[in-house]
Design an enzyme around this catalytic site. Structure first.
Site, mmCIF file in Angstrom:
data_model
loop_
_atom_site.group_PDB
_atom_site.id
_atom_site.type_symbol
_atom_site.label_atom_id
_atom_site.label_comp_id
_atom_site.label_asym_id
_atom_site.label_seq_id
_atom_site.Cartn_x
_atom_site.Cartn_y
_atom_site.Cartn_z
ATOM 1 N N THR A 124 46.010 -64.924 -12.766
ATOM 2 C CA THR A 124 44.901 -64.106 -12.267
ATOM 3 C C THR A 124 43.627 -64.937 -12.127
ATOM 4 O O THR A 124 43.422 -65.898 -12.874
ATOM 5 C CB THR A 124 44.652 -62.937 -13.246
ATOM 6 O OG1 THR A 124 43.417 -62.313 -12.923
ATOM 7 C CG2 THR A 124 44.571 -63.400 -14.695
ATOM 8 N N ASP A 125 42.749 -64.496 -11.233
ATOM 9 C CA ASP A 125 41.448 -65.176 -11.101
ATOM 10 C C ASP A 125 40.571 -64.949 -12.342
ATOM 11 O O ASP A 125 39.583 -65.653 -12.541
ATOM 12 C CB ASP A 125 40.711 -64.718 -9.831
ATOM 13 C CG ASP A 125 40.444 -63.221 -9.757
ATOM 14 O OD1 ASP A 125 40.833 -62.474 -10.685
ATOM 15 O OD2 ASP A 125 39.842 -62.779 -8.752
ATOM 16 N N GLU A 126 40.960 -63.970 -13.191
ATOM 17 C CA GLU A 126 40.121 -63.686 -14.367
ATOM 18 C C GLU A 126 40.107 -64.841 -15.366
ATOM 19 O O GLU A 126 39.255 -64.886 -16.245
ATOM 20 C CB GLU A 126 40.577 -62.392 -15.056
ATOM 21 C CG GLU A 126 40.438 -61.196 -14.148
ATOM 22 C CD GLU A 126 40.411 -59.856 -14.873
ATOM 23 O OE1 GLU A 126 40.250 -59.822 -16.105
ATOM 24 O OE2 GLU A 126 40.551 -58.830 -14.182
ATOM 25 N N TYR A 154 42.536 -59.800 -22.449
ATOM 26 C CA TYR A 154 43.552 -59.903 -21.385
ATOM 27 C C TYR A 154 43.499 -61.269 -20.723
ATOM 28 O O TYR A 154 44.505 -61.993 -20.641
ATOM 29 C CB TYR A 154 43.349 -58.797 -20.333
ATOM 30 C CG TYR A 154 44.029 -59.098 -19.011
ATOM 31 C CD1 TYR A 154 45.413 -59.073 -18.903
ATOM 32 C CD2 TYR A 154 43.281 -59.433 -17.871
ATOM 33 C CE1 TYR A 154 46.050 -59.372 -17.690
ATOM 34 C CE2 TYR A 154 43.907 -59.727 -16.664
ATOM 35 C CZ TYR A 154 45.288 -59.697 -16.578
ATOM 36 O OH TYR A 154 45.906 -60.001 -15.384
ATOM 37 N N LYS A 185 46.134 -64.490 -20.604
ATOM 38 C CA LYS A 185 46.684 -65.049 -19.363
ATOM 39 C C LYS A 185 46.363 -66.555 -19.279
ATOM 40 O O LYS A 185 47.170 -67.347 -18.807
ATOM 41 C CB LYS A 185 46.117 -64.322 -18.137
ATOM 42 C CG LYS A 185 46.557 -62.876 -17.980
ATOM 43 C CD LYS A 185 48.040 -62.702 -17.699
ATOM 44 C CE LYS A 185 48.440 -63.122 -16.309
ATOM 45 N NZ LYS A 185 49.887 -62.815 -16.051
HETATM 46 P P1 NAD Z 1 51.708 -53.739 -14.208
HETATM 47 O O1 NAD Z 1 51.021 -53.440 -15.485
HETATM 48 O O2 NAD Z 1 51.717 -52.727 -13.112
HETATM 49 O O3 NAD Z 1 53.247 -54.073 -14.506
HETATM 50 C C1 NAD Z 1 53.640 -54.860 -15.594
HETATM 51 C C2 NAD Z 1 55.163 -54.747 -15.705
HETATM 52 O O4 NAD Z 1 55.594 -55.607 -16.794
HETATM 53 C C3 NAD Z 1 55.646 -53.333 -16.051
HETATM 54 O O5 NAD Z 1 56.756 -53.008 -15.244
HETATM 55 C C4 NAD Z 1 56.050 -53.436 -17.509
HETATM 56 O O6 NAD Z 1 57.085 -52.532 -17.881
HETATM 57 C C5 NAD Z 1 56.502 -54.886 -17.597
HETATM 58 N N1 NAD Z 1 56.410 -55.418 -18.962
HETATM 59 C C6 NAD Z 1 55.347 -55.336 -19.818
HETATM 60 N N2 NAD Z 1 55.665 -55.916 -20.985
HETATM 61 C C7 NAD Z 1 56.929 -56.390 -20.867
HETATM 62 C C8 NAD Z 1 57.808 -57.093 -21.729
HETATM 63 N N3 NAD Z 1 57.427 -57.438 -22.972
HETATM 64 N N4 NAD Z 1 59.035 -57.440 -21.279
HETATM 65 C C9 NAD Z 1 59.431 -57.094 -20.028
HETATM 66 N N5 NAD Z 1 58.648 -56.408 -19.172
HETATM 67 C C10 NAD Z 1 57.414 -56.064 -19.577
HETATM 68 O O7 NAD Z 1 51.119 -55.120 -13.726
HETATM 69 P P2 NAD Z 1 50.754 -55.615 -12.248
HETATM 70 O O8 NAD Z 1 49.432 -55.108 -11.877
HETATM 71 O O9 NAD Z 1 51.917 -55.400 -11.371
HETATM 72 O O10 NAD Z 1 50.588 -57.174 -12.535
HETATM 73 C C11 NAD Z 1 51.723 -58.042 -12.517
HETATM 74 C C12 NAD Z 1 51.271 -59.452 -12.877
HETATM 75 O O11 NAD Z 1 50.295 -59.890 -11.944
HETATM 76 C C13 NAD Z 1 50.637 -59.560 -14.249
HETATM 77 O O12 NAD Z 1 51.069 -60.777 -14.822
HETATM 78 C C14 NAD Z 1 49.132 -59.609 -13.964
HETATM 79 O O13 NAD Z 1 48.466 -60.354 -14.962
HETATM 80 C C15 NAD Z 1 49.123 -60.312 -12.632
HETATM 81 N N6 NAD Z 1 47.985 -59.991 -11.742
HETATM 82 C C16 NAD Z 1 47.707 -58.687 -11.432
HETATM 83 C C17 NAD Z 1 46.669 -58.409 -10.547
HETATM 84 C C18 NAD Z 1 46.322 -56.984 -10.155
HETATM 85 O O14 NAD Z 1 45.320 -56.771 -9.478
HETATM 86 N N7 NAD Z 1 47.104 -55.985 -10.524
HETATM 87 C C19 NAD Z 1 45.912 -59.440 -9.994
HETATM 88 C C20 NAD Z 1 46.225 -60.763 -10.356
HETATM 89 C C21 NAD Z 1 47.266 -61.022 -11.213
HETATM 90 O O1 DAU Z 2 41.119 -59.976 -10.794
HETATM 91 C C1 DAU Z 2 42.479 -59.756 -11.035
HETATM 92 C C2 DAU Z 2 42.632 -58.680 -12.085
HETATM 93 O O2 DAU Z 2 42.319 -57.446 -11.447
HETATM 94 C C3 DAU Z 2 44.032 -58.624 -12.691
HETATM 95 O O3 DAU Z 2 44.281 -59.810 -13.393
HETATM 96 C C4 DAU Z 2 44.173 -57.430 -13.632
HETATM 97 O O4 DAU Z 2 45.513 -57.331 -14.083
HETATM 98 C C5 DAU Z 2 43.796 -56.171 -12.880
HETATM 99 O O5 DAU Z 2 43.838 -55.069 -13.763
HETATM 100 C C6 DAU Z 2 42.408 -56.300 -12.260
HETATM 101 O O6 DAU Z 2 41.390 -56.344 -13.294
HETATM 102 P P1 DAU Z 2 39.990 -55.554 -13.143
HETATM 103 O O7 DAU Z 2 39.433 -55.356 -14.487
HETATM 104 O O8 DAU Z 2 39.134 -56.200 -12.119
HETATM 105 O O9 DAU Z 2 40.553 -54.177 -12.504
HETATM 106 P P2 DAU Z 2 40.233 -52.644 -12.802
HETATM 107 O O10 DAU Z 2 40.917 -51.869 -11.724
HETATM 108 O O11 DAU Z 2 40.482 -52.275 -14.208
HETATM 109 O O12 DAU Z 2 38.676 -52.573 -12.548
HETATM 110 C C7 DAU Z 2 38.105 -52.970 -11.312
HETATM 111 C C8 DAU Z 2 36.604 -52.801 -11.431
HETATM 112 O O13 DAU Z 2 36.298 -51.402 -11.503
HETATM 113 C C9 DAU Z 2 36.016 -53.422 -12.684
HETATM 114 O O14 DAU Z 2 34.738 -53.952 -12.385
HETATM 115 C C10 DAU Z 2 35.871 -52.239 -13.646
HETATM 116 C C11 DAU Z 2 35.595 -51.078 -12.712
HETATM 117 N N1 DAU Z 2 36.094 -49.766 -13.181
HETATM 118 C C12 DAU Z 2 37.395 -49.654 -13.529
HETATM 119 C C13 DAU Z 2 37.899 -48.445 -13.975
HETATM 120 C C14 DAU Z 2 39.350 -48.326 -14.391
HETATM 121 C C15 DAU Z 2 35.238 -48.662 -13.207
HETATM 122 O O15 DAU Z 2 34.051 -48.765 -12.851
HETATM 123 N N2 DAU Z 2 35.738 -47.471 -13.645
HETATM 124 C C16 DAU Z 2 37.026 -47.310 -14.052
HETATM 125 O O16 DAU Z 2 37.414 -46.184 -14.479
#
Ligand code: NAD
Ligand code: DAU
Length: 368
Positions: free
Chosen positions: A140-142, A165, A169
């Site tokens: 992730t970019d985080e 988190y 990562k």
């Molecule tokens: P998500 O939370 O929707 O899904 C996570 C999945 O992992 C679920 O299906 C869960 O059951 C499974 N899981 C959790 N713990 C586990 C374990 N111990 N063993 C096996 N499976 C397990 O997540 P997502 O949003 O699809 O993100 C997927 C990946 O991409 C993550 O690694 C996250 O850090 C990364 N990522 C997400 C975003 C985003 O915006 N969602 C952006 C950048 C990177």
């Molecule tokens: O940047 C990549 C990341 O993006 C991934 O690595 C993470 O897995 C993914 O969850 C996401 O993280 P963020 O914290 O950016 O996403 P989130 O959707 O939780 O929040 C997006 C923005 O919105 C953040 O600035 C917090 C704000 N927010 C979020 C929620 C859930 C609100 O203002 N209100 C809310 O209820």
């Protein structure tokens, strides 16, 4: 035929990736290992559950014996590692599970890949591996931390994670990097910005706001709502990952971004306006929300997230110039398609909001 182990393939991005890969790579077998935590949902994979080249295994990535057995039984060639605890707010409540899943789980997978792929040693004592294998860490970019008003994250930006988190990562990324350096394991790391699209769990900004609008519940905006994220459609992310898996240079990190910065408040306003317009124009099955009641009074400014990163934005130059990847979705078409998907998939939304979701919502939002 190549065999690809996808971890976390029942989650948001993982399930999109499994489906896109079965379509795009007819000569791949896909083994999906997922523990089905609150975030994993087999409904996301209904379309492909009987696909002849798809196998689902319910299990935990921290279970080393299971992971080793899977490598043996399925003779894995590629790993795309999505499985993680992925929500920043949950990591603030309970960091421990993030350390276990995100760091220790990654190490289990790296060890299994190394053991299964190793063919011998070179003259300097480094392990050698069979041809055509790859371990890809979805990061992730985080991990780069917080940007000021200007600038972009490149692959050379220093790692300064701010939440439990992102710290977990980052630790995982460093383990992956170390297996690349110390053991010359063929690895890549991708670092992506915020994804949006179908099947995202309604704890994240876009689906949570959509879910609340439909229930005419307050829309909780953290702090001043001016935090900026760089939004990427999940299908573009999947193409970026596949591009790196097949063409990435061993050992390299690739950023994947959407070139699409938006303040949170802009997203909330867009959701309010689009849902109101759509419900005014058309009746959606299972939705009886009165569009006249969807207005700005739903916007509710609440206490800010602790350690809230102000801005993320990705520089895509490396993946674009070296591997030819460019995102295809404009935000306008992507968000329109996403909102339409949620309006047409009330059953999915109802199913994932049943059970533990209500307790989570109460716990996180009642005190804000
Ligand atoms: P998500 O939370 O929707 O899904 C996570 C999945 O992992 C679920 O299906 C869960 O059951 C499974 N899981 C959790 N713990 C586990 C374990 N111990 N063993 C096996 N499976 C397990 O997540 P997502 O949003 O699809 O993100 C997927 C990946 O991409 C993550 O690694 C996250 O850090 C990364 N990522 C997400 C975003 C985003 O915006 N969602 C952006 C950048 C990177
Ligand atoms: O940047 C990549 C990341 O993006 C991934 O690595 C993470 O897995 C993914 O969850 C996401 O993280 P963020 O914290 O950016 O996403 P989130 O959707 O939780 O929040 C997006 C923005 O919105 C953040 O600035 C917090 C704000 N927010 C979020 C929620 C859930 C609100 O203002 N209100 C809310 O209820």
């Amino acid at each position: 035929m190549k065999t690809l182990l996808v971890t976390g393939g029942a989650g948001f991005i993982g399930s999109n990736f499994v489906k896109e890969s079965l379509r795009a790579f007819p000569d791949f077998k896909i083994v999906n290992l997922d523990a089905l935590t609150y975030a994993g949902n087999l409904e996301n994979l209904k379309d492909v559950e009987d696909h002849p080249q798809y196998v689902f295994i319910k299990g935990d990535i921290t279970d080393a014996a299971l992971v080793e057995r899977l490598f043996e039984e399925h003779d894995i060639d590629y790993v795309v590692h999505f499985a993680a605890e992925s929500h920043v707010d949950r990591s603030i409540e309970d960091p421990g599970i993030f350390v276990k899943t995100n760091i220790m789980g990654t190490q289990v997978l790296l060890d299994a890949a190394k053991a299964h792929w190793e063919t011998g040693k070179d003259d300097l004592g480094y392990p050698t591996y069979r041809e055509g294998v790859k371990y890809l860490q979805v990061s992730t970019d985080e991990v780069y931390g917080d940007l000021g008003k200007t600038g972009l994250f490149t692959e050379k930006t220093s790692l300064k994670p701010n939440s439990p988190y992102s710290a977990s990562k980052t630790a995982a990324d460093l383990l992956v990097r170390s297996y690349g350096k110390t053991f010359k394991l063929p690895i890549n790391i991708t670092r992506c910005s915020n994804n949006y699209g179908a099947y995202q769990f309604p704890e994240k900004l876009i689906p949570l706001m959509l879910s609340n609008v439909l229930d005419l519940k307050p829309l909780p905006i953290y702090g001043d709502g001016m935090q900026v994220r760089d939004w990427l459609h999940v299908k573009d992310h999947c193409i970026g990952i596949a591009t790196v898996l097949l063409h990435g240079k061993d050992g390299e990190v690739y950023n994947i971004g959407g070139n699409n910065e938006k303040a949170n408040i802009e997203i909330v306003d867009l959701i309010l306006e689009t849902v109101r317009k759509k419900l005014t124009e058309k009746k959606y099955s299972g939705i009886d929300t009165d569009p006249a009641k969807i207005d700005d009074s739903l916007k509710t400014y609440v206490e800010d997230r602790l350690g809230h990163d102000r801005r993320y934005a990705i520089d895509n130059t490396k993946i674009t110039t070296e591997l030819g990847f460019v995102p295809t979705y404009t935000f306008e078409e992507g968000i329109e398609e996403t909102i339409e998907w949620y309006l047409n998939n009330q059953d999915w939304l109802d199913q994932v909001r049943s059970g533990d979701y209500q307790d989570y919502y109460e716990k996180m939002y009642s005190k804000k």
